[in-house]
Design a protein around this motif. Structure first.
Motif, PDB file in Angstrom:
ATOM      1  N   ALA A 323       0.961  -1.057   0.031  1.00  0.00           N
ATOM      2  CA  ALA A 323       0.002   0.053  -0.028  1.00  0.00           C
ATOM      3  C   ALA A 323       1.057   1.235   0.165  1.00  0.00           C
ATOM      4  N   HIS A 324       0.238   2.497  -0.173  1.00  0.00           N
ATOM      5  CA  HIS A 324       1.206   3.735  -0.193  1.00  0.00           C
ATOM      6  C   HIS A 324       0.385   4.666   0.714  1.00  0.00           C
ATOM      7  N   ASN A 325       1.142   5.501   1.082  1.00  0.00           N
ATOM      8  CA  ASN A 325       0.967   6.797   1.836  1.00  0.00           C
ATOM      9  C   ASN A 325       1.544   7.794   0.905  1.00  0.00           C
ATOM     10  N   ILE A 326       0.926   9.137   0.892  1.00  0.00           N
ATOM     11  CA  ILE A 326       1.105  10.218  -0.060  1.00  0.00           C
ATOM     12  C   ILE A 326       1.829  11.442   0.856  1.00  0.00           C
ATOM     13  N   VAL A 327       3.103  11.497   0.443  1.00  0.00           N
ATOM     14  CA  VAL A 327       3.996  12.533   1.204  1.00  0.00           C
ATOM     15  C   VAL A 327       4.443  13.914   0.324  1.00  0.00           C
ATOM     16  N   GLY A 386       1.042  14.234   5.216  1.00  0.00           N
ATOM     17  CA  GLY A 386       0.923  12.940   4.921  1.00  0.00           C
ATOM     18  C   GLY A 386      -0.349  12.491   4.824  1.00  0.00           C
ATOM     19  N   LEU A 387      -0.795  11.719   3.561  1.00  0.00           N
ATOM     20  CA  LEU A 387      -2.153  11.417   3.411  1.00  0.00           C
ATOM     21  C   LEU A 387      -1.939   9.923   3.239  1.00  0.00           C
ATOM     22  N   TRP A 388      -2.595   9.096   4.494  1.00  0.00           N
ATOM     23  CA  TRP A 388      -2.304   7.961   4.972  1.00  0.00           C
ATOM     24  C   TRP A 388      -3.228   6.845   4.267  1.00  0.00           C
ATOM     25  N   SER A 389      -3.021   5.775   4.253  1.00  0.00           N
ATOM     26  CA  SER A 389      -3.772   4.456   3.911  1.00  0.00           C
ATOM     27  C   SER A 389      -3.832   3.596   4.870  1.00  0.00           C
ATOM     28  N   GLY A 390      -4.667   2.410   4.797  1.00  0.00           N
ATOM     29  CA  GLY A 390      -4.645   1.512   5.759  1.00  0.00           C
ATOM     30  C   GLY A 390      -5.244   1.864   7.132  1.00  0.00           C
ATOM     31  N   GLU A 391      -5.699   3.143   7.432  1.00  0.00           N
ATOM     32  CA  GLU A 391      -6.394   3.580   8.533  1.00  0.00           C
ATOM     33  C   GLU A 391      -7.486   2.648   9.191  1.00  0.00           C
ATOM     34  N   GLU A 392      -8.493   2.344   8.071  1.00  0.00           N
ATOM     35  CA  GLU A 392      -9.660   1.725   8.441  1.00  0.00           C
ATOM     36  C   GLU A 392      -9.256   0.185   8.945  1.00  0.00           C
ATOM     37  N   GLU A 393      -8.069  -0.199   8.604  1.00  0.00           N
ATOM     38  CA  GLU A 393      -7.733  -1.482   9.223  1.00  0.00           C
ATOM     39  C   GLU A 393      -6.823  -1.453  10.147  1.00  0.00           C
ATOM     40  N   GLY A 394      -6.805  -0.207  11.002  1.00  0.00           N
ATOM     41  CA  GLY A 394      -5.910  -0.177  12.302  1.00  0.00           C
ATOM     42  C   GLY A 394      -4.794   0.866  12.101  1.00  0.00           C
ATOM     43  N   LEU A 395      -4.932   1.867  11.442  1.00  0.00           N
ATOM     44  CA  LEU A 395      -4.047   3.003  11.565  1.00  0.00           C
ATOM     45  C   LEU A 395      -2.702   2.497  10.736  1.00  0.00           C
ATOM     46  N   LEU A 396      -2.766   1.724   9.843  1.00  0.00           N
ATOM     47  CA  LEU A 396      -1.606   0.771   9.370  1.00  0.00           C
ATOM     48  C   LEU A 396      -0.649   1.783   8.699  1.00  0.00           C
ATOM     49  N   GLY A 397      -1.147   2.671   7.927  1.00  0.00           N
ATOM     50  CA  GLY A 397      -0.160   3.393   6.986  1.00  0.00           C
ATOM     51  C   GLY A 397       0.717   4.503   7.861  1.00  0.00           C
ATOM     52  N   SER A 398      -0.097   4.948   8.601  1.00  0.00           N
ATOM     53  CA  SER A 398       0.608   6.088   9.732  1.00  0.00           C
ATOM     54  C   SER A 398       1.660   5.374  10.698  1.00  0.00           C
ATOM     55  N   LYS A 399       1.094   4.326  11.218  1.00  0.00           N
ATOM     56  CA  LYS A 399       1.934   3.493  12.003  1.00  0.00           C
ATOM     57  C   LYS A 399       3.220   3.083  11.168  1.00  0.00           C
ATOM     58  N   ALA A 400       3.362   2.405   9.894  1.00  0.00           N
ATOM     59  CA  ALA A 400       4.172   2.300   9.093  1.00  0.00           C
ATOM     60  C   ALA A 400       5.015   3.316   8.912  1.00  0.00           C
TER      61      ALA A 400
END
Ligand SMILES: [Zn+2]
Length: 549
Positions: A323-327, A386-400
């Motif tokens: 998956a990807h975050n946008i930065v 930072g625009l995150w992915s995976g938030e809905e599955e447990g804040l996964l993008g920002s945690k990563a």
């Protein structure tokens, strides 16, 4: 007296040196209110690119569009930052649930994410085979599933399984308005510090004893160590996998379930089961509105066998994908290695277009950096979005992202960059305007927010609370000792209509509210990026791994 006077004079001097610079506030308000692009950002994110389920092709297209747009405003170092693997990619292509017998009716239904596709339209008899749904009680749920498997083994082949228990909820006369704003009294309540609650000592290895009584239950659950929550989630996932494997082995055609939130043609949908390729995949699973679900059950009671046709075509990957975050950044002038971050989660669920959850927050943060760039404001520190992915599955993008750049909350091994991140501002509670901010337990931020938010009091921003708020990406930053904040937002129709629903669409976003939020966050970011010092921090948290023993 003299002493007091001397102190207050001193405070006045300090205050005069601190932002806000009201001439900058004027400029920001003018740009945000007279030249707003926030609804335009949102229109692309929803009507054109939405929904944006993490790791779906739509997410990627939306992310590429957002990145281009940020670059067109002059942001630097823009990139899509990979993390993962996330699990399967899953994207809706077509679906319908139709009752064929005893009468034709198009049912209000929506598929849950990561369900298997059907092999084209398939019709089958509906069988009522209810499995009790329980929260937080894995032992009982395990017993329930064993009983279920014993009872229905050999009886589900070729059937569409109505799996939710029948609950006669009747029509609820609307005691709550669908759309609301916080009253002054409610805000005053939010402003109060929470009563300290004694935590019960629960060892990670002792068997769970969840009390029945609601208050005792709450106290027990809030005292559970993180590692136990982790185990509970793990056990919950295993149960869902086991259920899905059973339905698969039995040859069930599809699963229909209701949802307490789904009524009056509103549908709410999250995941049907695991997105991991190694786990059994959920059969084609649909949430059906309570009215239409109940109609099917009433027919069963009348000794009719409803015949239903289901069709689900979802494009999905065989393997787990990244998956990807946008930065992207606005480089600072005199202290470019120090950073102020803004962010929001960019991913959504799949039945609507992710307008209020969280196209709204993403559009506001894009607007924040657009405003700062358009005004060409000189800021000492770098401002990064930072625009995150995976938030809905447990804040996964920002945690990563936090783990990669700032530190690991499990070990509390932190990086050099952690010392250089001044703070993080997040927006993710729908389209409602900002009414204040959660200090997240950081008392040292109160005087700053009081000053910085003062020019926005007449726009409804009145409340600063020491309270924590959960459920979104500022927690990933807070977990490694970084000042991370989420705002208090008017609820509007977030919890009644749009949150994870098929009506989470552009029309439910309120332009004036998003413009207000854009101006306020742009101003706070400017203040934080030009202040002499970095933002004050709380003491570093203990490593999560250590707290559990
Ligand atoms: Zn959400």
């Amino acid at each position: 007296m003299r002493f007091v006077l001397a102190v207050s004079l001193f405070l006045a001097t300090v205050a005069a040196q601190e932002p806000p610079d009201l001439s900058v506030v004027n400029q920001i308000k003018a740009e945000a209110f007279q030249n707003s692009k926030v609804m335009e950002h949102l229109e692309y994110l929803t009507d054109l690119y939405g929904p944006r389920l993490t790791a779906s092709p739509e997410f990627k297209q939306a992310a590429e569009w957002a990145l281009k747009r940020l670059e067109s405003y002059g942001l630097a170092n823009g990139h899509l930052e990979k993390w993962g693997p996330f699990g399967r990619s899953w994207s809706l292509e077509q679906y319908a649930v139709e009752m064929l017998q005893p009468r034709y009716s198009l049912l209000d239904a929506a598929p849950l994410a990561w369900s298997k596709s059907t092999n084209g339209p398939v019709s089958a008899d509906v069988v009522f085979a209810p499995l009790p749904a329980r929260n937080f009680d894995p032992m009982q749920s395990e017993k329930d599933l064993e009983t279920y498997i014993g009872k229905y083994k050999g009886k589900l082949r070729g059937k569409i399984v109505a799996i939710s228990e029948e609950v006669h909820r009747g029509t609820q006369a609307g005691s709550q308005p669908l759309l609301r704003r916080y009253t002054d009294a409610e805000l005053a309540d939010i402003a109060k510090a929470p009563e300290p609650v004694l935590r019960i000592a629960i060892s990670p290895n002792e068997p769970l004893k969840i009390p029945e009584e609601p208050m005792a239950r709450l106290e027990y659950l809030t005292s559970l160590p993180d590692s136990v929550w982790e185990q509970l989630r793990e056990r919950g996932q295993q149960l869902i996998n086991k259920r899905n494997q059973f339905l698969e082995e039995e040859g069930a055609v599809a699963v229909l379930q209701d949802d307490a939130r789904a009524h009056d043609a509103l549908l709410f949908g999250e995941g049907a089961g695991s997105r991991e390729p190694k786990d059994p995949q959920a059969p084609p699973t649909f949430v059906v509105t309570k009215e239409h679900y109940d109609r099917l059950l009433h027919l069963v009671t009348l000794k009719e066998t409803p015949r239903v046709q289901v069709n689900l075509r979802a494009r999905q990957s065989q393997d787990a994908v990244e998956a990807h975050n946008i930065v992207a950044e606005i480089p600072g002038t005199t202290k470019p290695d120090e950073v102020v971050m803004v962010g929001a989660h960019f991913d959504s669920w799949h039945t609507g277009t992710g307008a209020t959850d969280n196209g709204a927050g993403s559009a506001v943060m894009m607007e924040v950096v657009r405003i700062l760039k358009a005004l060409n404001l000189k800021m000492d520190r770098t401002v990064r979005i930072g625009l995150w992915s995976g938030e809905e599955e447990g804040l996964l993008g920002s945690k990563a992202y936090v783990k990669e750049h700032f530190g690991d909350p499990k070990t509390m091994k932190i990086t050099a960059a952690q010392a250089k991140l001044s703070g993080y501002f997040n927006l993710d509670n729908g389209s409602g305007k900002i009414r204040g901010v959660y200090l997240q337990g950081n008392d040292a931020m109160r005087p700053l927010f009081e000053r910085w938010l003062a020019p926005f009091r007449d726009l409804g921003v009145t409340t600063i609370t020491i309270r924590n708020t959960g459920g979104t990406d500022h927690l990933s930053f807070d977990a490694v000792g970084l000042p991370g904040f989420q705002f208090i937002q008017d609820p509007l129709d977030y919890f009644t209509v749009t949150h994870h629903s098929n009506m989470d669409v552009y029309d439910h976003a309120v332009a004036g509210d998003l413009m207000q939020a854009s101006a306020i966050i742009a101003s706070l970011v400017y203040d934080a990026a030009t202040r002499a010092d970095m933002l004050p921090r709380k003491p570093l948290p203990k490593p999560q791994a250590e707290m559990e023993h």
